[in-house]
Scaffold this motif. Structure first.
Motif, short mmCIF file in Angstrom:
data_model
loop_
_atom_site.label_atom_id
_atom_site.label_comp_id
_atom_site.label_asym_id
_atom_site.label_seq_id
_atom_site.Cartn_x
_atom_site.Cartn_y
_atom_site.Cartn_z
N LEU A 95 0.89 -1.04 0.06
CA LEU A 95 0.20 0.15 -0.18
C LEU A 95 1.02 1.54 -0.31
N VAL A 96 0.63 2.16 -1.03
CA VAL A 96 1.28 3.31 -0.81
C VAL A 96 0.59 4.26 -0.98
N SER A 97 0.84 5.62 -0.22
CA SER A 97 0.24 6.59 -0.30
C SER A 97 0.44 8.03 -0.71
N VAL A 98 -0.10 8.42 -1.04
CA VAL A 98 0.73 9.56 -2.03
C VAL A 98 -0.24 10.82 -2.18
N LYS A 99 0.61 12.27 -2.07
CA LYS A 99 -0.23 13.43 -1.35
C LYS A 99 -0.45 14.28 -3.18
N ARG A 100 -1.14 15.52 -3.77
CA ARG A 100 -1.08 15.84 -4.34
C ARG A 100 -0.52 18.02 -4.47
N VAL A 101 0.43 17.96 -4.76
CA VAL A 101 1.19 19.11 -3.93
C VAL A 101 1.16 20.08 -4.69
N VAL A 102 1.94 21.27 -4.73
CA VAL A 102 2.52 22.55 -6.08
C VAL A 102 3.81 21.54 -6.29
N ASP A 103 3.55 21.93 -8.00
CA ASP A 103 4.56 21.02 -7.79
C ASP A 103 6.26 21.59 -7.73
N PHE A 104 7.25 21.24 -7.08
CA PHE A 104 8.25 21.62 -7.20
C PHE A 104 8.80 22.87 -7.89
N ASN A 105 8.45 22.76 -9.04
CA ASN A 105 9.33 23.90 -9.55
C ASN A 105 8.48 24.63 -9.54
N SER A 149 1.24 18.02 -9.00
CA SER A 149 1.80 16.95 -9.62
C SER A 149 2.04 16.32 -7.82
N MET A 150 2.63 15.08 -8.13
CA MET A 150 2.70 14.68 -7.11
C MET A 150 3.84 14.45 -6.06
N ASN A 151 3.93 14.71 -4.95
CA ASN A 151 4.92 15.12 -3.79
C ASN A 151 5.91 14.28 -4.18
N PRO A 152 7.16 15.07 -4.74
CA PRO A 152 8.22 13.64 -5.03
C PRO A 152 8.92 12.64 -4.42
N PHE A 153 8.76 12.93 -2.60
CA PHE A 153 9.17 11.86 -2.16
C PHE A 153 8.21 10.46 -2.29
N ASP A 154 6.91 10.30 -2.27
CA ASP A 154 6.05 10.13 -2.45
C ASP A 154 5.67 8.93 -3.74
N GLU A 155 6.47 9.62 -5.36
CA GLU A 155 6.61 8.71 -6.37
C GLU A 155 7.91 7.83 -6.15
N ILE A 156 8.66 8.53 -5.21
CA ILE A 156 9.91 7.52 -5.15
C ILE A 156 9.24 5.98 -4.49
N VAL A 208 -0.72 -1.05 -4.38
CA VAL A 208 -1.99 -0.25 -4.56
C VAL A 208 -1.85 0.73 -3.60
N VAL A 209 -2.32 2.21 -4.51
CA VAL A 209 -2.14 3.60 -4.14
C VAL A 209 -3.04 3.67 -3.20
N VAL A 210 -3.03 5.17 -2.93
CA VAL A 210 -3.99 6.17 -1.83
C VAL A 210 -3.96 7.14 -1.75
N SER A 211 -4.95 7.87 -1.71
CA SER A 211 -4.72 9.59 -1.39
C SER A 211 -5.77 9.74 -1.13
N VAL A 212 -5.34 11.06 0.36
CA VAL A 212 -6.44 11.87 0.65
C VAL A 212 -6.41 12.97 0.94
N GLY A 213 -7.60 13.39 0.35
CA GLY A 213 -7.49 14.79 -0.71
C GLY A 213 -8.85 15.52 -1.25
N VAL A 214 -8.78 16.58 -1.86
CA VAL A 214 -9.67 17.12 -3.01
C VAL A 214 -9.94 16.04 -4.17
N ALA A 215 -11.29 16.14 -4.83
CA ALA A 215 -10.88 15.47 -6.16
C ALA A 215 -10.22 14.70 -7.23
N GLU A 260 -6.40 12.87 -10.30
CA GLU A 260 -4.95 13.01 -11.23
C GLU A 260 -4.13 12.34 -10.96
N THR A 261 -3.93 12.97 -9.57
CA THR A 261 -2.45 12.24 -8.64
C THR A 261 -2.22 10.62 -8.59
N LEU A 262 -3.62 10.42 -8.28
CA LEU A 262 -3.42 8.63 -8.32
C LEU A 262 -3.74 8.12 -9.79
#
Length: 249
Positions: A4-14, A34-41, A59-66, A70-72
């Protein structure tokens, strides 16, 4: 073995973010997310374990807005098998995220849970540790190498002055650091395949978790601007200025 992998939608690091004029937070309107860089790893490592025949499902999971869909979808295009979105219309604090993940761990029964060590927006570095405590699972943070063998995870983690190697009995929680791997690029064919992969949407209440905020942000401010440097004629002048003006001595 299920991961199980948790990912988060964040402002792109650039993207250079700016504080709102009223100081209530960071302005993210119309900025690239975009996806949080550490989560992408973490996703990359889970997919590699599957490709090596160690894992059978990611299995990937994200907690956040609709829009976190896109991140998932990106995670699915990277090689994950299915996705779960726990949709919340407001910001969810690390403790609430950890409680949601704990509920999903109870439901999915993964042998390994992987998260980025922290998100680049809040920089809290709390969720993985809180999840391990709530679920009563062993944990290894800041992982720079992960091996699975004989029902154990052998994890090398970065510490001051070197690396520490831990042996964790599965199931376990691992948070990933930058040097663990270099994520692959998403290809167009995999993006198209991702659209057909299973995608489940839940609400926090479906998991029996209260996500009411416990913290209140008093003020958000940008760091002070750096003043221009100066040139000095000799070492004596430098020492004088460091003593009398900078007051570092």
């Amino acid at each position: 073995m299920k991961i199980l992998v948790s990912v988060k939608r964040v402002v792109d690091f650039n993207i250079k973010v700016h504080v709102k004029s009223d100081g209530t937070g960071v302005d993210i309107a119309n900025v690239k997310m975009s996806m949080n860089p550490f989560d992408e790893i973490a996703v990359e490592e889970a997919v590699r374990l599957k490709e090596a025949g160690v894992a059978t499902e990611v299995v990937v999971v994200s907690v956040g807005v609709a829009q976190a869909q896109e991140t998932l979808r990106t995670a699915l295009a990277l090689g994950a098998d299915r996705a779960i979105l726990v949709e919340s219309h407001h910001g969810v604090e690390p403790l609430a995220v950890a409680k949601i993940l704990k509920a999903l761990v109870d439901k999915e029964q993964p042998q390994l849970v992987m998260l980025g060590k922290q998100a680049i927006d809040g920089d809290s570095n709390q969720t993985g540790q809180m999840l391990a405590a709530l679920a009563g699972l062993p944990q290894a943070t800041f992982a720079c190498k992960v091996m699975i063998a004989d029902g154990k995870a052998i994890v090398a983690r970065e510490v001051d002055g070197g690396a520490q190697t831990l042996s964790l009995k599965l199931p376990a929680v691992v948070t990933t650091d930058l040097r663990l791997n270099e994520p692959r690029h998403v290809t167009l064919p995999n993006i198209m395949k991702a659209k057909k992969k299973p995608f489940e949407t839940l609400k926090p209440e479906d998991l029996g978790v209260d996500v009411t905020p416990r913290l209140k942000t008093l003020k958000v401010a940008e760091p002070p601007k750096r003043v221009a440097g100066i040139k000095v004629a000799d070492v004596k002048t430098l020492v004088d200025k460091l003593t009398t003006e900078a007051k570092v001595f």
